[in-house]
Design a protein around this motif. Structure first.
Motif, short mmCIF file in Angstrom:
data_model
loop_
_atom_site.label_atom_id
_atom_site.label_comp_id
_atom_site.label_asym_id
_atom_site.label_seq_id
_atom_site.Cartn_x
_atom_site.Cartn_y
_atom_site.Cartn_z
N ASN A 387 0.89 -1.38 -0.28
CA ASN A 387 0.16 0.14 0.20
C ASN A 387 1.12 1.25 -0.33
O ASN A 387 1.01 1.42 -0.67
CB ASN A 387 -0.83 -0.27 0.96
CG ASN A 387 -1.78 -1.06 0.89
OD1 ASN A 387 -2.19 -1.95 -0.09
ND2 ASN A 387 -2.74 -1.33 2.02
N LYS A 388 1.16 1.87 1.39
CA LYS A 388 1.47 3.45 1.13
C LYS A 388 3.28 3.20 0.72
O LYS A 388 3.84 4.48 0.39
CB LYS A 388 1.77 4.14 2.75
CG LYS A 388 2.30 3.18 3.69
CD LYS A 388 2.20 4.13 5.15
CE LYS A 388 2.70 3.34 6.41
NZ LYS A 388 2.66 3.85 7.46
N GLN A 389 4.22 1.89 1.01
CA GLN A 389 5.16 1.90 1.12
C GLN A 389 5.11 1.82 -0.70
O GLN A 389 5.76 2.43 -1.53
CB GLN A 389 5.74 0.47 1.08
CG GLN A 389 6.39 0.68 2.50
CD GLN A 389 6.36 -0.50 3.19
OE1 GLN A 389 7.67 -1.37 2.56
NE2 GLN A 389 6.97 -0.78 4.11
N GLN A 390 4.90 1.42 -1.63
CA GLN A 390 3.62 1.18 -2.83
C GLN A 390 4.15 2.94 -3.46
O GLN A 390 4.51 2.65 -4.58
CB GLN A 390 2.80 0.16 -3.65
CG GLN A 390 3.32 -1.34 -3.50
CD GLN A 390 3.98 -2.29 -4.25
OE1 GLN A 390 4.68 -1.16 -4.81
NE2 GLN A 390 3.93 -2.64 -5.20
N ILE A 391 3.45 2.96 -3.10
CA ILE A 391 3.20 4.82 -3.74
C ILE A 391 4.17 5.52 -3.11
O ILE A 391 4.66 6.23 -4.57
CB ILE A 391 1.46 5.14 -2.90
CG1 ILE A 391 0.27 3.89 -3.39
CG2 ILE A 391 1.06 6.43 -3.80
CD1 ILE A 391 0.34 4.09 -5.03
N ARG A 392 4.88 5.18 -2.56
CA ARG A 392 6.13 5.77 -1.79
C ARG A 392 6.97 5.53 -3.16
O ARG A 392 7.72 6.27 -3.86
CB ARG A 392 6.85 5.63 -1.22
CG ARG A 392 5.75 6.91 0.85
CD ARG A 392 6.61 6.71 1.35
NE ARG A 392 7.69 5.44 2.21
CZ ARG A 392 7.14 4.50 3.44
NH1 ARG A 392 5.77 5.52 3.49
NH2 ARG A 392 7.32 3.81 3.83
N THR A 393 7.64 4.29 -3.53
CA THR A 393 8.14 3.78 -4.23
C THR A 393 7.83 4.17 -5.65
O THR A 393 8.28 4.70 -6.32
CB THR A 393 8.26 2.54 -4.58
OG1 THR A 393 8.74 1.94 -2.96
CG2 THR A 393 9.47 2.06 -5.39
N PHE A 394 6.90 4.07 -6.52
CA PHE A 394 5.90 4.75 -7.51
C PHE A 394 6.58 6.41 -7.79
O PHE A 394 7.51 6.49 -8.62
CB PHE A 394 4.36 4.69 -8.18
CG PHE A 394 4.01 4.80 -8.89
CD1 PHE A 394 4.33 4.19 -10.50
CD2 PHE A 394 3.22 6.40 -9.10
CE1 PHE A 394 4.38 4.55 -11.31
CE2 PHE A 394 2.92 6.23 -10.62
CZ PHE A 394 2.71 5.50 -11.73
N LEU A 395 5.89 7.02 -6.37
CA LEU A 395 6.09 8.36 -6.72
C LEU A 395 7.77 8.98 -6.85
O LEU A 395 7.88 9.85 -7.54
CB LEU A 395 4.98 9.22 -5.38
CG LEU A 395 4.20 9.30 -5.58
CD1 LEU A 395 3.35 9.63 -4.17
CD2 LEU A 395 3.40 9.84 -6.63
#
Length: 440
Positions: A387-395
């Motif tokens: 979840n939030k780790q995925q979005i941090r990585t993508f951004l």
């Protein structure tokens, strides 16, 4: 484990033990196993089979502890399924309304249907010793056994939620309510609740869900008013937020990716009467049949296509989308209360593989999103790695991506909204909304 065929002759407890065996030993989903078994029985017996088999999933560590205490040697080979029958008997004695006489006698009588005629005495002895020793009242000083969760998931929740971990685990083991989403293309929420009132079916409403309601008691869904007319869909409150957060508008092209069984697709269409194009995509052809069935009942006509979200070149028509909903493949740890077999079908090693797949799909779909377009990332997981780790990585790796906050507390370090199981009676879910820069 060698596949064990469904007993040739139907028997309530033998068939239930077969379902439990298929889930735990062969990694089959309860949905597939129950469907096979329930064709053989009447609706009332089907409800019992589902309640018992999923109940065993919820209490498995405790049942296994009792089994090890009572059984001198584990059963092997084609006798292994009798262990699952015994656990079913233990569950009946400890957690169900079944009388002690029926729980023991009928469970013993089921053994021959599973090839265990010679083991009837063993089944009888184990179940009677369980009662005689009052093991159900014996305290167990092991929090993992008491949690009903596998060790890896128990620890993962500890790491993610620290002081709140016990509350998350407790909510994960609770029974999930039935949510309905009223099909506003056919009937208003007020009109449909009037129909429920007339049928004397109790419900409650939610301030956050313009189209949703929660049934106060478990009901046979197909018997509810307006089912065959497509007046409603069964959809948890957390999943109902997807169409709202996506915010599709008239004349837009929308992609619902990993769409089966189609609940979010239907809601998007219901909220956006003037949508130009809605594509429901899923890699699983069998599950797409359910999308088609659901859309026909609801009266919707999206484009339905089979395709791998990670490889748009295989199915994309070349015209970019205004909005993309990515309901990403995930561990489903947020819906364990609704599908308790998930806890035993997932392994700790799955999480890393799923996280890699989620990043691959995110980057692939980003290329077919219009400049200025919106991508809503969603999972039914409660694990930060998905979840939030995925979005941090993508951004961090995507220059033209920015966060469009759903809730005021969001930051780049803590993006998205994490819904925990039981919050406003919803399933565990995660949402993050991303916008693609419009360029020069």
């Amino acid at each position: 484990m060698k596949p064990t065929p469904l007993p040739k002759q139907k028997n309530l407890r033998a068939d239930c033990a077969w379902v439990i065996y298929q889930i735990l030993e062969n990694g089959k989903s309860s949905r597939d196993c129950l469907e096979r078994v329930q064709r053989r029985h009447n609706p009332r017996d089907n409800a019992w089979i589902q309640e018992m088999s999923l109940g065993v999933m919820r209490r498995l560590p405790l049942l296994q502890h009792w089994l090890r205490t009572l059984l001198d040697n584990p059963l092997k080979g084609n006798k292994k399924i009798i262990e699952h029958l015994i656990m079913l008997g233990l569950y009946q004695l400890a957690f169900s309304r079944v009388s002690q006489h029926a729980a023991v006698g009928e469970t013993v009588n089921a053994a021959p249907y599973l090839g265990g005629t010679a083991l009837k005495g063993l089944v009888n002895a184990v179940l009677r010793n369980f009662t005689r020793q009052s093991l159900v009242d014996a305290p167990i000083d092991n929090p993992i056994i008491n949690s009903g969760l596998p060790k890896w998931l128990y620890k993962a929740i500890d790491n993610a939620y620290e002081a709140g971990a016990d509350d998350v685990r407790s909510a994960t083991n609770a029974m999930a309510p039935i949510w309905l989403r009223v099909n506003r293309r056919k009937v208003s929420l007020q009109q449909y609740t009037a129909m429920l009132d007339e049928a004397k079916i109790a419900y409650s409403l939610s301030k956050e869900h313009a189209d949703g309601l929660i049934l106060e008691k478990r009901e046979e869904v197909t018997g509810l008013p307006g089912f065959s007319d497509g007046y409603f869909a069964v959809q948890d409150g957390a999943a109902q937020l997807a169409a709202h957060y996506l915010g599709a508008k008239d004349n837009e092209r929308v992609l619902d990716c990993c769409a089966a069984p189609g609940g979010k697709t239907g809601h998007i269409i219901e909220r956006t009467p003037g949508i130009a194009h809605c594509l429901a995509l899923d890699a699983d052809g069998q599950r797409l049949k359910r999308v088609d069935e659901n859309m026909q009942r609801l009266g919707h006509a999206p484009v339905i296509k089979q395709g791998d979200a990670a490889n748009p070149s295989e199915w994309w028509d070349g015209e970019q989308f205004d909005r993309i909903l990515l309901d990403a493949p995930c561990s489903a740890t947020g819906v364990i209360r609704r599908h308790p077999d998930i806890r035993w079908l997932r392994k700790s090693t799955d999480i890393e593989n799923l996280a890699a797949l989620q990043q691959t799909i995110l980057h692939a779909l980003w290329t077919i999103l219009k400049p200025g377009g919106t991508l809503l990332y969603a999972t039914c997981s409660i694990l930060p790695q998905e979840n939030k780790q995925q979005i941090r990585t993508f951004l961090a790796s995507t220059d033209d991506a920015s966060l469009s906050p759903i809730v005021k507390t969001e930051t780049i370090e803590n993006p998205g909204r994490q819904i925990l199981p039981g919050e406003q009676q919803m399933d565990g879910f995660y949402y993050a909304r991303l916008v693609k820069s419009a360029g020069e």
